[in-house]
Design an enzyme around this catalytic site. Structure first.
Site, PDB file in Angstrom:
ATOM      1  CB  CYS A 117      68.719 -58.734  62.397  1.00 56.92           C
ATOM      2  SG  CYS A 117      70.414 -58.163  62.290  1.00 56.92           S
TER       3      CYS A 117
ATOM      4  CE  LYS B 247      60.127 -56.955  50.691  1.00 52.16           C
ATOM      5  NZ  LYS B 247      60.044 -56.563  49.274  1.00 52.16           N
TER       6      LYS B 247
END
Length: 605
Positions: free
Chosen positions: A2, A600
């Protein structure tokens, strides 16, 4: 996982939000949305499932304003749908909220306060915005007081950015255990999950600590605790360059970042070694490790694999026992500790939620800790006792490459510095500057053979669904990292095994055509044993690929890597495997930089 971006006071809020969301794509997401408002423009909310490009395609020319918030969502509660995408609104539409994290007690809050409310989606975030609206609209609280009351009830990790459509140029922000940063401008201010999304607009930033609330207007930033006490906070200037976050002429960030690894090695030499070859490592860190009776390395994912190489060097050069722990497991079950432990946390982003959970416990016990990270000012960096920076530059591709090799190299400097301070002969004799320079040359030699490696991949991995990496000693550590890279970006089911364990079960999975990739670095005895394992798999129909250091290479080996010092072979040996993963993904027509379902920065537990 997010991403949040917000701006207030800008004449081109929509453009800034969209550019910010594009810079947050690397964090991983499955949907996105923005809310834009202004004193002289109508409020507009646009959401979309899929890529940022899909959201941009839905924007009309009337989506403009001077303030707004945007979000990229990686689904945790509820499927990837427009109803579940952020921003979320209250029933009346007055309040608009974006959120990163997990609200652990959202069911209890819904049952206690919101049983009569109707919800559009299945997210925990929608509970939060309805709760704020209830306190403002039914109890008559101001937006700030309603937000504070909601925060006092919410349990879990969160980064919130809230807007009230009746007060078009204010953004309310709060965080707990989830990254969020304020960006300062002239006549505008911003909020974002990390600095990269704001670097086009500002280089001046301000940290937000856990359980702090911030009120942003175009001219002011007010930081306070949840009781409303105003706090002072200094800003800082980030050393980021726009050229660092561009692909240039590369088709994918991952290939660019693979190519940057020789430069990363040389930069680390300049950072942690003096011209005479002595180490430039913080003496307090060295002293802290000298006083320890055991070192604990805590990490997750690729950083965990880097930890194996660090463990080998630290034990060999400092003669101090080292334990390596998975952050996600240690957070639940911290084992019995030694009398004088020293903790090292490895994290590319410095925001890994599982690692932070362990660090919180370490700090509660008053124990010394070191974070090795690529991101200055990150949460783990701020909260650990000490920090060593990799300095590899922004790593945008989800699959980590240069951060992995940078972590191992950084910890080599630490291991040598501590060993020298303790008078260890091995440490004094280990010419790290020379050896790491040779590693940089070895990487460059491997990178010059990209076409050959691409051809090997096209020949042996075109349609396979399963593959195996095997190795012994440090090659086993590399095998685990290599298998992770291949599976996460090519979607080939791949596992990394200790070669000696094949006969204990794994060999039953070998069938005709199964690719077995063997890593063999420079140790004659180990090489002979691994080659024996390769022959066992070939006898059962496997297609073998050998990645071998030149000191033990044979004519029929597939890829030969320049020989380097055994302490550093995990760096040079991993480079061919990074390229194998890259070409396997690219040849399958996949998005190398943004593999499905992955993020990531893993900022939720």
């Amino acid at each position: 996982m997010c991403g949040i971006v917000g701006v207030v006071g800008s004449k081109n809020a929509t453009d800034i939000l969209m550019q910010g969301l594009e810079k947050l794509e690397y964090r991983g997401y499955d949907s996105a949305g923005i809310f834009v408002n202004g004193q002289e423009t109508a409020a507009k909310l646009v959401k979309s499932v899929g890529r940022i490009a899909d959201l941009r395609g839905k924007l009309g020319i009337d989506v403009s304003g001077t303030a707004g918030i945007g979000h990229t969502r990686w689904a945790t509660h509820g499927k990837p749908t427009e109803d579940n995408a952020h921003p979320h609104t209250s029933t009346s539409g007055r309040f608009i909220l974006v959120h990163n994290g997990v609200i652990e007690n959202f069911v209890e809050l819904k049952n206690e306060f919101l049983m009569n409310d109707t919800f559009k989606g299945q997210t925990d975030t929608e509970i939060a915005v309805h709760l704020i609206a209830k306190f403002a609209e039914e109890e008559g609280l101001s937006t700030l007081e309603a937000f504070k009351k909601a925060l006092s009830l919410i349990q879990g990790s969160y980064a919130f950015a809230l807007m009230d459509s009746e007060d078009a140029e204010v953004i309310y922000v709060a965080k707990n255990k989830s990254p969020l940063l304020i960006g300062l401008g002239e006549g505008y201010n911003m909020v974002c999950s990390d600095a990269m999304a704001m670097i086009r607009e500002t280089s001046e930033f301000m940290e937000i600590h856990d359980k702090e609330l911030v009120v942003l207007t175009k001219d002011n930033v007010t930081v306070m605790d949840y009781e409303g006490n105003v706090l002072s906070r200094e800003s800082y200037t980030a050393e980021l360059d726009l050229s660092d976050i561009g692909k240039g002429t590369y088709p994918f960030y991952m290939l660019k970042e693979i190519d940057e690894q020789p430069a990363v090695m040389r930069k680390l030499i300049a950072t942690y070694a003096n011209e005479d070859g002595t180490m430039k490592v913080d003496q307090d860190i060295i002293k802290g490790i000298q006083e320890a009776d055991r070192i604990y390395i805590i990490a997750a994912g690729t950083s965990y694999h880097a930890g194996f190489g660090a463990k080998m060097m630290l034990e060999s050069l400092t003669n101090t026992p080292v334990e390596l722990g998975l952050a996600s497991e240690w957070g639940y079950d911290m084992p019995l500790l030694s009398q004088k432990p020293f903790f090292i946390f490895l994290s590319q982003s410095g925001e890994t939620a599982d690692s932070r959970q362990v660090l919180v416990k370490v700090n509660e016990l008053g124990l010394p800790s070191l974070t090795v990270t690529n991101v200055p000012g990150s949460t783990l960096s701020r909260e650990a006792t000490y920090t060593m920076l990799i300095g590899a530059g922004p790593e945008i591709a989800v699959a980590s490459t240069k951060a992995y090799t940078g972590q191992i190299a950084t910890l080599a400097f630490l291991a040598k510095a501590v060993g020298e301070a303790e008078g260890e002969v091995k440490a004094k004799e280990f010419d790290l500057v020379k050896e790491l320079s040779l590693v940089a040359q070895s990487i460059e030699a491997t990178l010059s053979e990209k076409d050959e490696i691409a051809a090997i991949v096209a020949d042996l991995l075109p349609t396979t669904r399963n593959a195996f990496y095997i190795g012994r000693k440090q090659d086993y550590y590399v095998a685990m990292e290599a298998s992770l890279k291949l599976k996460e970006i090519s979607y080939i089911q791949c596992e990394g095994f200790a070669a000696g364990e094949l006969k204990h079960g794994t060999i039953s999975l070998i069938e005709k055509g199964t690719p077995v990739l063997a890593l063999i670095s420079n140790n004659e005895e180990v090489a002979a044993h691994t080659r024996g394992n390769v022959m066992e798999t070939v006898a059962r129909g496997a297609s073998a690929i050998t990645i071998v250091e030149e000191g033990v290479a044979r004519e029929d080996d597939t890829i030969v890597v320049n020989q380097v010092h055994p302490y550093l072979s995990a760096i040079s040996m991993v480079i061919p495997t990074q390229l194998i993963a890259y070409y396997a993904s690219m040849q399958r027509g996949l998005d190398v930089d943004k593999p499905r379902n992955l993020a990531k920065a893993v900022t939720v537990e």
